[in-house]
Design a protein around this motif. Structure first.
Motif, PDB file in Angstrom:
ATOM      1  N   ASN A 160      -4.813   3.169   8.736  1.00 64.16           N
ATOM      2  CA  ASN A 160      -4.841   4.501   7.929  1.00 64.16           C
ATOM      3  C   ASN A 160      -5.759   4.388   6.857  1.00 64.16           C
ATOM      4  OD1 ASN A 160      -4.386   6.991   7.327  1.00 64.16           O
ATOM      5  ND2 ASN A 160      -2.296   6.814   7.350  1.00 64.16           N
ATOM      6  N   LYS A 161      -6.976   4.342   7.095  1.00 64.30           N
ATOM      7  CA  LYS A 161      -7.865   4.381   5.892  1.00 64.30           C
ATOM      8  C   LYS A 161      -7.776   5.499   4.794  1.00 64.30           C
ATOM      9  CE  LYS A 161     -12.763   4.738   5.009  1.00 64.30           C
ATOM     10  NZ  LYS A 161     -12.928   6.155   4.450  1.00 64.30           N
ATOM     11  N   LYS A 162      -7.144   6.539   5.171  1.00 63.33           N
ATOM     12  CA  LYS A 162      -7.323   7.713   4.585  1.00 63.33           C
ATOM     13  C   LYS A 162      -6.063   7.401   3.528  1.00 63.33           C
ATOM     14  CE  LYS A 162      -5.940  12.638   4.286  1.00 63.33           C
ATOM     15  NZ  LYS A 162      -5.667  13.795   5.436  1.00 63.33           N
ATOM     16  N   LYS A 163      -4.953   6.833   3.860  1.00 56.44           N
ATOM     17  CA  LYS A 163      -3.664   6.440   3.135  1.00 56.44           C
ATOM     18  C   LYS A 163      -4.193   5.514   2.214  1.00 56.44           C
ATOM     19  CE  LYS A 163       1.156   5.139   3.346  1.00 56.44           C
ATOM     20  NZ  LYS A 163       2.367   5.038   3.878  1.00 56.44           N
ATOM     21  N   LEU A 164      -4.950   4.354   2.487  1.00 50.70           N
ATOM     22  CA  LEU A 164      -5.407   3.322   1.812  1.00 50.70           C
ATOM     23  C   LEU A 164      -6.172   3.855   0.380  1.00 50.70           C
ATOM     24  CD1 LEU A 164      -6.369   0.709   4.610  1.00 50.70           C
ATOM     25  CD2 LEU A 164      -4.180   1.167   3.531  1.00 50.70           C
ATOM     26  N   SER A 165      -7.200   4.512   0.792  1.00 52.33           N
ATOM     27  CA  SER A 165      -8.282   5.160  -0.228  1.00 52.33           C
ATOM     28  C   SER A 165      -7.314   6.003  -1.230  1.00 52.33           C
ATOM     29  CB  SER A 165      -9.322   6.043   0.615  1.00 52.33           C
ATOM     30  OG  SER A 165     -10.044   6.435  -0.307  1.00 52.33           O
ATOM     31  N   GLN A 166      -6.557   6.822  -0.773  1.00 48.56           N
ATOM     32  CA  GLN A 166      -5.549   7.360  -1.594  1.00 48.56           C
ATOM     33  C   GLN A 166      -4.759   6.811  -2.633  1.00 48.56           C
ATOM     34  OE1 GLN A 166      -3.272   9.990   0.944  1.00 48.56           O
ATOM     35  NE2 GLN A 166      -4.936  11.806   0.925  1.00 48.56           N
ATOM     36  N   GLY A 167      -4.267   5.489  -2.172  1.00 51.36           N
ATOM     37  CA  GLY A 167      -3.376   4.529  -2.923  1.00 51.36           C
ATOM     38  C   GLY A 167      -4.234   3.886  -3.764  1.00 51.36           C
ATOM     39  N   MET A 168      -5.459   3.436  -3.384  1.00 46.44           N
ATOM     40  CA  MET A 168      -6.375   2.611  -4.362  1.00 46.44           C
ATOM     41  C   MET A 168      -6.987   3.768  -5.456  1.00 46.44           C
ATOM     42  SD  MET A 168      -8.291  -0.227  -2.178  1.00 46.44           S
ATOM     43  CE  MET A 168      -8.879   0.819  -0.721  1.00 46.44           C
ATOM     44  N   GLU A 190     -16.159  -3.353   1.866  1.00 53.00           N
ATOM     45  CA  GLU A 190     -15.810  -1.662   1.825  1.00 53.00           C
ATOM     46  C   GLU A 190     -14.960  -1.532   0.667  1.00 53.00           C
ATOM     47  OE1 GLU A 190     -18.066  -2.053   5.389  1.00 53.00           O
ATOM     48  OE2 GLU A 190     -16.540  -3.242   4.369  1.00 53.00           O
ATOM     49  N   THR A 191     -13.843  -2.401   0.353  1.00 50.48           N
ATOM     50  CA  THR A 191     -12.827  -2.143  -0.567  1.00 50.48           C
ATOM     51  C   THR A 191     -13.325  -2.086  -2.022  1.00 50.48           C
ATOM     52  OG1 THR A 191     -11.152  -3.181   0.937  1.00 50.48           O
ATOM     53  CG2 THR A 191     -10.723  -3.212  -1.420  1.00 50.48           C
ATOM     54  N   SER A 192     -14.446  -2.784  -2.188  1.00 52.03           N
ATOM     55  CA  SER A 192     -14.920  -2.663  -3.604  1.00 52.03           C
ATOM     56  C   SER A 192     -15.570  -1.435  -3.965  1.00 52.03           C
ATOM     57  CB  SER A 192     -15.716  -4.021  -3.696  1.00 52.03           C
ATOM     58  OG  SER A 192     -16.941  -4.093  -3.334  1.00 52.03           O
ATOM     59  N   GLU A 193     -16.038  -0.954  -2.869  1.00 56.08           N
ATOM     60  CA  GLU A 193     -16.833   0.407  -3.107  1.00 56.08           C
ATOM     61  C   GLU A 193     -16.007   1.631  -2.575  1.00 56.08           C
ATOM     62  OE1 GLU A 193     -21.116   0.215  -2.526  1.00 56.08           O
ATOM     63  OE2 GLU A 193     -21.131  -1.921  -3.553  1.00 56.08           O
ATOM     64  N   PHE A 194     -14.876   1.501  -2.636  1.00 59.15           N
ATOM     65  CA  PHE A 194     -13.879   2.614  -1.835  1.00 59.15           C
ATOM     66  C   PHE A 194     -14.118   3.777  -2.764  1.00 59.15           C
ATOM     67  CE2 PHE A 194     -11.136   1.966  -5.436  1.00 59.15           C
ATOM     68  CZ  PHE A 194     -10.526   2.916  -5.537  1.00 59.15           C
ATOM     69  N   TRP A 195     -14.355   3.732  -4.009  1.00 61.66           N
ATOM     70  CA  TRP A 195     -14.725   5.039  -4.918  1.00 61.66           C
ATOM     71  C   TRP A 195     -16.061   5.661  -4.646  1.00 61.66           C
ATOM     72  CZ3 TRP A 195     -19.101   3.999  -7.620  1.00 61.66           C
ATOM     73  CH2 TRP A 195     -19.333   2.824  -7.696  1.00 61.66           C
ATOM     74  N   PHE A 241       0.797  -1.230  -0.132  1.00 58.58           N
ATOM     75  CA  PHE A 241      -0.067  -0.054  -0.161  1.00 58.58           C
ATOM     76  C   PHE A 241       0.773   1.019  -0.013  1.00 58.58           C
ATOM     77  CE2 PHE A 241      -3.360  -2.971   0.822  1.00 58.58           C
ATOM     78  CZ  PHE A 241      -4.582  -2.405   0.122  1.00 58.58           C
ATOM     79  N   GLU A 242       2.086   1.197   0.328  1.00 59.36           N
ATOM     80  CA  GLU A 242       3.065   2.448   0.218  1.00 59.36           C
ATOM     81  C   GLU A 242       3.365   2.490  -1.053  1.00 59.36           C
ATOM     82  OE1 GLU A 242       5.621   5.293   1.126  1.00 59.36           O
ATOM     83  OE2 GLU A 242       4.121   4.568   2.173  1.00 59.36           O
ATOM     84  N   MET A 243       3.706   1.389  -1.913  1.00 64.30           N
ATOM     85  CA  MET A 243       3.991   1.451  -3.153  1.00 64.30           C
ATOM     86  C   MET A 243       2.833   2.070  -4.019  1.00 64.30           C
ATOM     87  SD  MET A 243       5.996  -2.172  -3.810  1.00 64.30           S
ATOM     88  CE  MET A 243       6.138  -1.833  -5.756  1.00 64.30           C
ATOM     89  N   MET A 244       1.653   1.551  -3.633  1.00 65.76           N
ATOM     90  CA  MET A 244       0.274   1.949  -4.354  1.00 65.76           C
ATOM     91  C   MET A 244      -0.011   3.579  -4.133  1.00 65.76           C
ATOM     92  SD  MET A 244      -3.399   0.344  -3.640  1.00 65.76           S
ATOM     93  CE  MET A 244      -2.740  -1.528  -3.284  1.00 65.76           C
ATOM     94  N   HIS A 245       0.355   3.940  -2.912  1.00 66.16           N
ATOM     95  CA  HIS A 245       0.040   5.260  -2.365  1.00 66.16           C
ATOM     96  C   HIS A 245       1.137   6.272  -3.157  1.00 66.16           C
ATOM     97  CE1 HIS A 245       0.365   8.933   0.381  1.00 66.16           C
ATOM     98  NE2 HIS A 245      -0.783   8.770   0.546  1.00 66.16           N
TER      99      HIS A 245
END
Length: 814
Positions: free
Chosen positions: A353-361, A376-381, A329-333
């Motif tokens: 850290n949901k905020k960082k995960l959402s930014q990464g995805m 929730e992951t499938s509808e993070f957007w 998720f760091e690479m994704m971010h």
């Protein structure tokens, strides 16, 4: 788990710490109550909260989150200072007599060899002195100041009851009471078991939490014995199974270390992972690594893996970094990842850290979610108001949702906490277009291989050569897969040559095409294939051993040898040679588990020992270690050979009281911290309360919020605080509260409880805030905030397990 669920009934004392078995493992907890009812065993619970486990305990002691090593280090000091050590066991089964290197030191929070710029250690000064014969030097008198025993006493002498109480907040009298109860099991006829779970793993010192307890069990003589051990309680039915198969980059199946960039050829790779014995006559069982690895490569690549191409070694990735979930998720971010396949995993809820995960995805080109549920992951957007306040127009990630089968809709095996592999049949077909995971992965692979064949690509050889021997390439059967994991002979496996008559015909032990009976006959010459060496024996020529359902228990010790199959080789207690003394007699005849008959090791279980290794040969009980004994001084750990107390990265103290003058050793100095995350840590001035997350009996992680029956019994999210903190903040039972960390916030109803009390830490009262994790913005429960909006993006220095269990928050009425 070194022992088994059913073995807990044999104990005299259960310690629950770093877990809450009555709440989170209610079915397995019956074996604790069995011990209490039939053996009059005691139950001790150490936890920040007065939990459901504590409610049925004989003794309870509170502790501040993130201070377990200080507590356990104090226990070690108590045992050593008061002579409460099973000394004969320790001298025979541990490295206590081994001499450490003269340059090894510990000073002011750091072990020798620390490199601050790299946040890591040069371990050259750690470990043992070797003699000219290549064996470790020892001092059987335990008097040499460099022997591990004396080094251990020196290191933990600092953990006085006064210091333990100052750090942990555990009142001194309660800490000493726990020490006294545990110390009783140093007697040869007494034994203790420890049950832990995520309350120990989910810290930046999580691995060392567990190791400290293992050291206590070794000092007390409780490892390898019925009713003893260190028992990791797994939360899901098959977490152990996926760990064994090693679906991550650090290791190959069966816990074999994966190649690194430095392993430029197979000869060097095997040599580094095939250690020689460090003491005379030791088995050093990992000398068989080449057999396991060659058999795995034959399972991967079949006929394409040959001696001429080093069994396709060049096709294996050579790892340059740790590619754990935080690194992903760091690479994704950072925008370094284009696509992400997410299988049976809800990272937006389950990674910190949901905020960082959402930014990464949001920076991915595509996201594939394989799951039976709308996660929730499938509808993070998608915008769910304050619960997921995002702008879909700004998120270009394309999301593919592939519906999978649920566990009851799939035939296959589970591997439980006890390492027992159990076969199950599906109850119903999956609904609609849902498919079992293996079919989805198989179809994806077949399509990818067709694309490579048609269009080419970078390094197509391993894709083209991958062994895919299934009757239906698009839908491998679970029976085919488990037989492949077990392994088979590709050529006749012959008995070793007779030294007295080397030209004599050799007996055929396994015929070509037959299933392997166990890993003991795997070969390094390419004549056997095995998908996971520790599972070898689970499906033999006799059939599917995991489907056995014989619940007879001939010895009455809870072994159940014909129920399923326990890895390795159906052994139910690991290191069980240690249940007998140096001469081969059981430490406790009333719980005789393994003994030397005069010609062989025999008893209730499969011996964890060469069956004909006579006691006078001096073969150690811990056969996986080249020294043949268990390690009190362990150089494999990232942050030091002895566990040392370090504070969580967010803590309410601001200083490490074990080394208050060293601000660089407040938290784990070897823990990896990504750039930007250090700045995201909160301080005690703005966030004065110690928070922790946990689970409830009525829910299973983030899954059962989709089930109406669970939603009925536990419908809504809540926050838990003690009465004193509630009074201080003007919060009443049922008030809506806002809990903030430096990364996000959660709003929920507040439960004011007697179960959590303020603890006096270094002269100041520290309050805890409890946050159950089970809610989110999908499901049939009342929607709630994801708890991981609050948690910090940092993990354990060894496993990188995130620090969910100790961080800082503030709380106020919403």
């Amino acid at each position: 788990m070194t022992n088994s669920w059913t073995d807990i009934k044999n104990t005299d004392l259960v310690l629950i710490m770093g877990g809450n078995a009555a709440e989170a493992h209610p079915c397995g907890f019956k074996w604790v109550t069995e011990a209490m009812q039939h053996r009059k065993a005691k139950l001790v619970v150490v936890d920040p909260r007065f939990t459901r486990s504590a409610a049925v305990a004989d003794y309870y002691a509170p502790i501040r989150v993130g201070t377990d090593i200080a507590f356990l280090g104090g226990v070690i000091n108590y045992l050593l200072s008061n002579g409460k050590v099973h000394l004969d066991y320790v001298k025979f089964n541990t490295d206590a007599t081994f001499l450490t290197k003269p340059d090894y030191q510990f000073d002011n929070g750091f072990f020798s060899g620390y490199d601050e710029s790299k946040r890591s250690y040069n371990k050259a000064s750690w470990g043992y002195q070797l003699g000219e014969d290549g064996f470790v030097k020892v001092d059987d008198t335990l008097q040499d100041p460099l022997c591990v025993y004396q080094q251990l006493k020196k290191h933990y002498s600092r953990y006085t009851p006064e210091m333990v109480s100052r750090i942990t907040g555990t009142p001194q009298d309660q800490f000493l009471k726990v020490c006294e109860i545990l110390a009783e099991t140093a007697a040869a006829d007494k034994v203790m078991t420890i049950c832990y779970a995520l309350g120990w793993t989910q810290h930046t010192v999580g691995s060392q939490n567990i190791r400290t307890m293992a050291m206590i069990q070794l000092l007390l003589g409780n490892m390898g014995r019925p009713g003893g051990g260190v028992n990791a309680l797994r939360g899901h039915a098959n977490v152990q199974g996926i760990t064994d198969m090693n679906a991550y980059s650090e290791v190959l199946s069966g816990y074999m270390l994966a190649p690194l960039e430095a392993d430029t050829n197979r000869t060097e790779y095997l040599a580094r992972r095939t250690p020689k014995p460090l003491r005379p006559n030791q088995m050093a069982f990992t000398q068989n690594f080449p057999k396991w690895h060659t058999s795995l490569m034959k399972a991967y690549f079949g006929d394409a893996a040959t001696a001429e191409n080093d069994f396709a070694y060049d096709w294996l990735p050579k790892r340059d970094l740790q590619y754990d979930v935080l690194r992903m998720f760091e690479m994704m971010h950072q925008g370094q990842m284009h696509g992400f396949i997410c299988q049976g995993f809800n990272p937006l809820a389950a990674v910190p850290n949901k905020k960082k995960l959402s930014q990464g995805m949001s920076r991915l080109k595509y996201l594939v979610v394989m799951d039976p549920l709308e996660t929730e992951t499938s509808e993070f957007w998608k915008n769910f108001g304050p619960l997921n306040d995002v702008d879909p127009k700004q998120i270009q990630t394309e999301v593919f949702r592939l519906p999978t089968a649920c566990f009851a809709e799939e035939t296959g095996s589970f591997t439980n906490s006890s390492r027992v592999i159990t076969w199950k049949e599906k109850a119903v077909d999956p609904p609609g277009e849902a498919k079992v995971d293996s079919e989805i992965m198989a179809r994806l692979f077949v399509k990818l291989r067709e694309l490579y064949a048609r269009e080419g690509g970078t390094l197509p050889e391993p894709v083209a050569a991958l062994s895919w021997p299934y009757i239906n390439a698009n839908k491998p059967s679970p029976q085919e897969v488990l037989r492949e994991i077990n392994g088979r002979a590709l050529k006749d496996v012959l008995a070793p040559p007779d030294p007295k008559n080397p030209d004599a015909p050799r007996a055929v032990l396994v015929k070509a095409g037959e299933q392997m009976p166990s890993f003991g006959l795997l070969q390094a010459d390419g004549s056997t294939a095995c998908g996971n060496w520790i599972y070898s024996g689970c499906w033999t020529q006799a059939g599917n051993m995991t489907a056995r359902r014989d619940n007879s228990d001939p010895t009455g010790l809870g072994v159940y040898p014909n129920w399923g199959f326990a890895w390795p080789v159906n052994r139910r207690i690991l290191y069980n040679r240690a249940s007998a003394d140096a001469s081969g007699k059981p430490w406790d005849p009333s719980r005789s588990y393994m003994r030397w008959s005069g010609t062989a090791w025999t008893g209730a279980d499969v011996p964890d020992m060469r069956p004909n290794a006579a006691p006078e040969e001096g073969v150690g009980s811990f056969i996986m270690n080249p020294e043949g004994v268990a390690r009190l001084h362990a150089i494999g750990m990232a942050e030091g050979p002895f566990p040392e107390h370090y504070e969580p990265f967010e803590n309410p103290v601001g200083v490490n009281l074990m080394c208050p003058e060293n601000p660089k050793a407040v938290s784990n100095p070897a823990a990896r911290v990504f750039q930007g995350d250090l700045e995201a840590f909160g301080t005690k001035d703005e966030f004065p309360y110690a928070a922790t997350t946990y689970r409830l009996t009525e829910h299973h992680h983030f899954w059962t919020k989709h089930a109406r029956s669970n939603a009925v019994v536990q419908p809504a999210p809540f926050i838990e605080i003690g009465e004193d903190l509630a009074k201080e903040k003007g919060i009443r039972q049922g008030d809506q509260v806002r809990v903030r960390s430096n990364r996000g916030e959660v709003i929920a109803a507040c439960v004011v409880t007697k179960r959590m009390k303020g603890l006096t830490v270094d002269g100041k009262v520290v309050h805890h805030v409890g946050i159950p994790i089970h809610w989110g913005f999908k499901g049939v429960t009342q929607n709630g905030y994801l708890a991981n909006a609050l948690t910090p993006f940092v993990g354990d220095a060894n496993s990188q397990t995130p620090e969910f269990k100790a961080f800082l928050v503030n709380i106020e009425k919403a």
